[in-house]
Design a protein around this motif. Structure first.
Motif, PDB file in Angstrom:
ATOM      1  N   CYS A 199       1.737  16.895   5.508  1.00 65.65           N
ATOM      2  CA  CYS A 199       2.633  15.739   5.407  1.00 65.65           C
ATOM      3  C   CYS A 199       4.052  16.082   5.850  1.00 65.65           C
ATOM      4  N   GLN A 244       0.821  -1.213   0.000  1.00 63.36           N
ATOM      5  CA  GLN A 244       0.000   0.000   0.000  1.00 63.36           C
ATOM      6  C   GLN A 244       0.860   1.271   0.000  1.00 63.36           C
ATOM      7  N   GLY A 250       0.520   5.145   2.261  1.00 63.44           N
ATOM      8  CA  GLY A 250      -0.485   5.083   1.203  1.00 63.44           C
ATOM      9  C   GLY A 250      -1.855   5.526   1.638  1.00 63.44           C
ATOM     10  N   LYS A 251      -1.892   6.459   2.585  1.00 70.30           N
ATOM     11  CA  LYS A 251      -3.172   6.983   3.060  1.00 70.30           C
ATOM     12  C   LYS A 251      -3.166   8.499   2.897  1.00 70.30           C
ATOM     13  N   LYS A 252      -4.322   9.128   3.189  1.00 74.18           N
ATOM     14  CA  LYS A 252      -4.282  10.586   3.270  1.00 74.18           C
ATOM     15  C   LYS A 252      -3.418  10.940   4.476  1.00 74.18           C
ATOM     16  N   SER A 279       1.635   8.565   7.721  1.00 69.74           N
ATOM     17  CA  SER A 279       0.364   8.117   7.142  1.00 69.74           C
ATOM     18  C   SER A 279       0.435   8.163   5.624  1.00 69.74           C
ATOM     19  N   SER A 280       1.008   9.257   5.124  1.00 72.05           N
ATOM     20  CA  SER A 280       1.105   9.434   3.680  1.00 72.05           C
ATOM     21  C   SER A 280       2.038   8.386   3.065  1.00 72.05           C
ATOM     22  N   GLU A 308     -10.404   8.794  -1.469  1.00 71.20           N
ATOM     23  CA  GLU A 308     -10.071   9.594  -0.284  1.00 71.20           C
ATOM     24  C   GLU A 308      -8.640  10.136  -0.390  1.00 71.20           C
ATOM     25  N   VAL A 309      -7.739   9.309  -0.870  1.00 69.77           N
ATOM     26  CA  VAL A 309      -6.345   9.725  -1.021  1.00 69.77           C
ATOM     27  C   VAL A 309      -6.213  10.760  -2.139  1.00 69.77           C
ATOM     28  N   TYR A 321      -4.887  15.288  -1.739  1.00 72.48           N
ATOM     29  CA  TYR A 321      -3.660  15.935  -2.209  1.00 72.48           C
ATOM     30  C   TYR A 321      -3.937  16.871  -3.383  1.00 72.48           C
ATOM     31  N   HIS A 342     -11.171   4.150  -0.717  1.00 72.37           N
ATOM     32  CA  HIS A 342      -9.902   4.552  -0.096  1.00 72.37           C
ATOM     33  C   HIS A 342      -9.052   5.332  -1.088  1.00 72.37           C
ATOM     34  N   LEU A 368       0.808   6.353  -3.540  1.00 70.81           N
ATOM     35  CA  LEU A 368       1.081   7.679  -4.111  1.00 70.81           C
ATOM     36  C   LEU A 368       1.944   7.579  -5.378  1.00 70.81           C
TER      37      LEU A 368
END
Lengths: 162, 423
Positions: B175, A29, B187-189, B183-184, A67-68, A72, A64, A33
């Motif tokens: 971040c 995971q 792979g999360k907000k 967290s970033s 949300e990500v 950004y 999910h 990004l």
């Protein structure tokens, strides 16, 4: 030209890159990004279909990924122009006349911050600190930082864009 | 302050050289000589040296670096991670960009040494997404280091393995906060996490993790090479070494200035950056990035270490200095800063999410000539009530400017409100 963001399908090379990126993290995971950056490069923006496709590659819920993506600022959720011009309007740039530069761009491009010119050439944004305050006022043009801006310099830079 | 202290360059010594980012030049100027030394040292001895050097985090929080490294649980067999915070985003600050573009190998060397000290075999560099050039330069340097056997398996025959992964962020100021960053990275907000547990106990991917700023890590090779006493001796009692000051705004020569932490704010503005542009008068200065409380001209005779700005109710933070001349409207400056905090609040904690938006709206209507008499007291009240109630330090950072701009320049705000039709 970018591939179709409505029917996303990475090439075998891109899929190999996804697997390589996922392998760099203790939990795959972590590569979300970087893979979203890859997807945006391939499709120009991250559509809901791209989100769903990427979610499949990570075996996670599309919610999910959404949300990500929405958290950004560098992920675009709708098609952007061929170039992205982001003018910093934070404190140091504000002190050095960012407002004048933004006004000049509004006039020259005929669009407001957040919009894309009708010919699809330029997406114009105002952004928070890009950390190049020593060359205020400054902006980012695609990957490049351009500083010590004057209206004339802005014109020269825009004229030089393909 | 003695002149030789002022002229000591550590971080910027090669900045003027065209190839300063290359392995060849870094080696020619003494680079990668601390590494073999550190690889022969006991990990605890490396940490001890960094403690004695009085090195403090140069990203903003100024926590003693060696002490932080010491928080990694002893004898733990879990994987441990070293994470470099290169998500530079504090308005007024641009030093890490220079460091990564002009001296990337010092970061790599510092990372291997720090990793050895904490027993980590994987390091992540979290670089802000907008920093495309620094990322490319650092990526090139990492590849050079792998090819030269300075990264990877069995580094220089020491039996120590260490890999570096470069990770690009995607645009979010939060971040840069260490738990938001983690967290970033996962792979999360980028939502910050409640501490404790601190990252040193439970950090990236649930394992012990040290998060250090770029500049902090880059001090490490110099400390190993020249010794803790030398580094500590450059600084003050509260903090060792030199650091990079990012100076912007209305000075004649804005830019990155390296100076011992004993330098004063006045010296930085007038001696190192040529004073105020156009012969104008100084009106105000932000000493440590936009989160730091604003200072007036009679408050600039302070040393720029951890204690100096604190003595005036401000903070050194990221050492991002923003200089404002007499023409600046402080209410407008506050509106710009308030817009930033409203935009960048991650939304997780109610006091921060709601107050940053509310204060931005109030500050904007004051500028638009619609200010109300009660606005100033409301801003101060909202700011003070929210302080200390949130998961991370973001809101406390926003409170610094809200309160100080109004308390120190109140009459300027009142003039604007009085002139507005709705007063």
């Amino acid at each position: 030209m970018t591939a179709d963001a409505r029917r996303p399908q990475f090439t075998p090379e891109q899929l190999a890159e996804v697997r390589r990126l996922q392998g760099l993290y203790p939990d795959k995971q972590g590569a979300l990004l970087p893979v979203l950056h890859l997807a945006q490069e391939a499709y120009g923006y991250v559509s809901l279909e791209v989100e769903e496709y990427v979610a499949g590659l990570f075996e996670m819920s599309p919610a999910h990924v959404h949300e990500v993506v929405t958290f950004y600022t560098l992920f675009f959720q709708k098609p952007k122009g061929r170039h992205v011009v982001s003018v910093c309007h934070n404190l140091s740039c504000h002190l050095m006349n960012a407002k004048g530069i933004i006004g000049h761009l509004e006039e020259r491009l005929g669009v407001s911050p957040g919009e894309t010119t009708p010919d699809g050439r330029i997406t114009f944004l105002t952004v928070e600190c890009l950390c190049a305050c020593e060359q205020a006022p400054m902006m980012q043009v695609d990957d490049r930082y351009e500083g010590n801006l004057t209206p004339e310099k802005v014109d020269r830079i825009l004229d030089g864009l393909p | 302050m003695s002149e030789n202290k002022t002229s000591e360059k550590i971080f910027t010594r090669n900045f003027h050289l065209a190839d300063s980012h290359t392995l060849r030049l870094y080696r020619e100027t003494g680079g990668y000589t601390a590494l073999p030394k550190a690889l022969r040292m006991e990990p605890a001895a490396i940490t001890e040296e960094v403690k004695k050097a009085n090195l403090r985090g140069l990203g903003g929080a100024a926590f003693p670096t060696g002490v932080k490294w010491g928080f990694i649980p002893k004898g733990s067999t879990e994987p441990k991670y070293l994470v470099v915070n290169a998500d530079e985003g504090e308005p007024g600050t641009f030093k890490d960009r220079y460091l990564m573009e002009r001296d990337p190998h010092a970061l790599i060397e510092g990372m291997v040494i720090a990793a050895r000290a904490i027993g980590s075999h994987t390091g992540f560099v979290y670089i802000r997404g907008e920093y495309v050039k620094p990322w490319r330069v650092l990526d090139g340097a990492v590849k050079e280091a792998y090819a030269a056997g300075l990264l990877g398996q069995n580094i220089q025959g020491s039996g120590f393995d260490f890999d570096i992964v470069l990770h690009r962020g995607a645009g979010a100021y939060i971040c840069g906060e260490e738990t938001g960053l983690l967290s970033s990275l996962e792979g999360k907000k980028g939502w910050p996490k409640i501490k404790p547990p601190f990252p040193a106990i439970k950090g990236a991917f649930g394992h012990p993790t040290i998060v250090n700023n770029v500049e902090t890590i880059m001090a490490v090779p110099h400390i190993i090479n020249r010794g803790a006493a030398w580094f500590a001796g450059l600084g003050t009692k509260s903090q060792g070494g030199t650091r990079l000051y990012s100076v912007s705004g209305h000075v004649v020569v804005p830019g990155v200035v390296e100076a011992p932490v004993s330098v004063t704010l006045r010296q930085l503005i007038y001696d190192r950056c040529g004073g105020i542009r156009g012969g104008k008068k100084l009106k105000a200065v932000v000493p440590g990035g936009s989160s730091a409380a604003i200072l007036t001209p009679d408050e600039i005779d302070i040393q720029m270490d951890v204690e100096g700005p604190k003595s005036k109710g401000s903070m050194i933070g990221s050492a991002g200095i923003i200089v404002m001349d007499e023409t600046v409207s402080i209410p407008e400056a506050l509106m710009v800063v308030a817009r930033f905090y409203a935009h960048e609040s991650c939304g997780q904690c109610t006091p921060c999410r709601e107050s940053t938006g509310w204060i931005y709206k109030m500050s904007r209507r004051i500028i638009e000539g619609k200010g109300r008499k009660e606005d100033l007291d409301t801003i101060l009240d909202v700011a003070k009530r929210g302080a200390g109630t949130t998961i991370c330090a973001f809101y406390d950072g926003a409170v610094g400017p809200y309160i100080s701009y109004i308390e120190k320049f109140r009459s300027e705000f009142e003039d604007l409100i009085m002139r507005s039709a709705h007063a």
